[in-house]
Design an enzyme around this catalytic site. Structure first.
Site, mmCIF file in Angstrom:
data_model
loop_
_atom_site.group_PDB
_atom_site.id
_atom_site.type_symbol
_atom_site.label_atom_id
_atom_site.label_comp_id
_atom_site.label_asym_id
_atom_site.label_seq_id
_atom_site.Cartn_x
_atom_site.Cartn_y
_atom_site.Cartn_z
ATOM 1 C CD GLU A 159 -2.845 -0.809 2.532
ATOM 2 O OE1 GLU A 159 -2.684 0.197 3.259
ATOM 3 O OE2 GLU A 159 -3.647 -1.712 2.804
ATOM 4 C CB CYS A 164 4.358 -5.549 9.836
ATOM 5 S SG CYS A 164 5.193 -4.657 11.182
ATOM 6 C CB CYS A 222 -1.259 -2.393 13.637
ATOM 7 S SG CYS A 222 -0.637 -1.756 12.070
ATOM 8 N N GLY A 261 5.121 -2.260 7.585
ATOM 9 C CA GLY A 261 6.479 -2.676 7.904
ATOM 10 C C GLY A 261 7.178 -1.741 8.875
ATOM 11 C CB SER A 264 4.940 3.746 16.754
ATOM 12 O OG SER A 264 4.829 4.171 15.410
ATOM 13 C CG LEU A 265 5.335 6.317 23.656
ATOM 14 C CD1 LEU A 265 6.616 5.541 23.919
ATOM 15 C CD2 LEU A 265 5.422 7.720 24.255
ATOM 16 C CG HIS A 266 1.104 3.544 19.661
ATOM 17 N ND1 HIS A 266 0.615 4.697 19.082
ATOM 18 C CD2 HIS A 266 1.784 2.887 18.673
ATOM 19 C CE1 HIS A 266 0.969 4.732 17.804
ATOM 20 N NE2 HIS A 266 1.679 3.658 17.541
ATOM 21 C CB CYS A 269 -1.410 1.477 8.155
ATOM 22 S SG CYS A 269 0.106 0.967 7.360
#
Length: 360
Positions: free
Chosen positions: A91, A111, A118, A163, A218-220, A340
């Site tokens: 994508e 990934c 995700c 990825g 990317s913490l989240h 994504c």
């Protein structure tokens, strides 16, 4: 399949041309044809001898991608599904911003990071993209602009697609140098952002590259227990290791780091967690920024839902009261397969259903 010539930096193309009996300026001419005139065939390179064109054709293809799907949103966002030479799918997303045209590129087929919210990780990593396949995504979007003939150009790039970019480090670095080259697309380094889920050793390596490219993490989640439960990578690189690497990056580059924080309803969006996040980032507050991201639901991860606006607002207010630079990210493409990896996953499902129907 021949490799894409997009996979070479300009210096590598010059070295290749010299190895094939040409002067260095010949490679510069080819580079101009590829990235300024943006030809799709070596035969269009009219100032290159037929003999050398034949060598080029024997050695390389130009664009290795085929467009399978293009979904356009009401807000102008376009999500592309491209097919690679081996039939695998990736994508790419075009996002129209007030400051320019931004493209989000993919760096791997699938990934392995294993974030539980995700869509990208629904299909495990099958291989890395080579640098030519990553660069070709930008060229496909730029070719779309060229056909529209409205003087548009790809001005910003985010390496945030399917990825983990730092798990494909060398190909990503070659891609960055190619699109940043002043003699080609000349996309400014400060208009390029690479996002990582937190490979601490690669953050340190990236700090030493001397590039002006932006870094996002990317913490989240603001603590190890929660982050490990939703992001498997945290078990290998817990927050102390991650923030040590981030501090090294800031000290080495004097550049700001952006923290991506996806808002998951009643998972990581409480006011207590907002305070934890403010405390976690306190030491690097002057050179950090928090990006609060509305969650795009994924049917396979129905345990998660989008945080209501009231919870997002309360979370945001706590951060601001603590002096944290933060923003709620503008949404793009909410009326198409927005998450994504979602378009790829849905298309692969349809392909399997068609194949099964054909066998019955």
């Amino acid at each position: 399949m021949k490799p894409s010539i997009y996979g070479l930096t300009r210096d590598e193309l010059i070295a290749w041309a010299i190895d094939n009996g040409q002067k260095a300026f010949r490679a510069t001419q080819i580079w101009d044809w590829l990235y300024r005139k943006r030809v799709q065939s070596f035969d269009e390179m009219t100032n290159i001898s037929k003999e050398f064109v034949a060598i080029l054709k024997d050695s390389f293809c130009i664009n290795p991608l085929k467009q399978r799907v293009a979904q356009e949103s009401a807000d102008g966002t376009v999500k592309y599904l491209f097919e690679l030479p081996d039939g695998m799918l990736i994508e790419t997303v075009l996002m129209r911003q007030h400051y320019g045209q931004s493209v989000c590129v993919t760096t791997q087929v699938g990934c392995n990071i294993g974030c539980t919210f995700c869509a990208s990780g629904l299909i495990k990593k099958q291989r890395d993209l080579n640098s030519g396949e990553i660069t070709a995504q930008i060229m496909m979007v730029q070719n779309y602009f060229d056909k529209r003939a409205q003087d548009e150009r790809v001005s910003h790039v985010v390496v945030m697609g399917i990825g983990e970019p730092f798990d494909n480090y060398q190909n990503v670095m070659t891609f960055l140098r190619t699109i940043n080259d002043d003699h080609g697309l000349a996309i400014g380094a400060r208009h390029i952002t690479v996002s990582t889920s937190g490979l601490a050793h690669k953050i340190r390596e990236f700090a030493n590259e001397g590039v002006q490219v932006n870094l996002a993490v990317s913490l989240h989640a603001p603590n190890n227990e929660l982050r490990s439960s939703i992001m498997r990578i945290n078990r290998s690189f817990p927050l102390d290791k991650l923030f040590s690497a981030i501090e090294y990056y800031i000290e080495t580059t004097n550049r700001r780091v952006t923290f991506e924080y996806i808002m998951l309803n009643k998972v990581n969006d409480g006011v207590e967690q907002a305070q934890e996040l403010a405390d976690l980032t306190k030491r690097i507050r002057k050179l950090s920024y928090v990006n609060l991201i509305p969650y795009n639901p994924v049917s396979e991860h129905d345990q998660y839902s989008r945080s209501p606006k009231e919870r997002v607002a309360a979370f945001y207010d706590i951060l601001k009261k603590n002096g944290v630079n933060c923003v709620v990210r503008q949404e793009h493409g909410t009326d198409i397969d927005a998450a994504c990896g979602q378009l790829r996953s849905n298309t692969m499902k349809k392909d399997r259903q068609k194949a099964a129907a054909a066998r019955t």
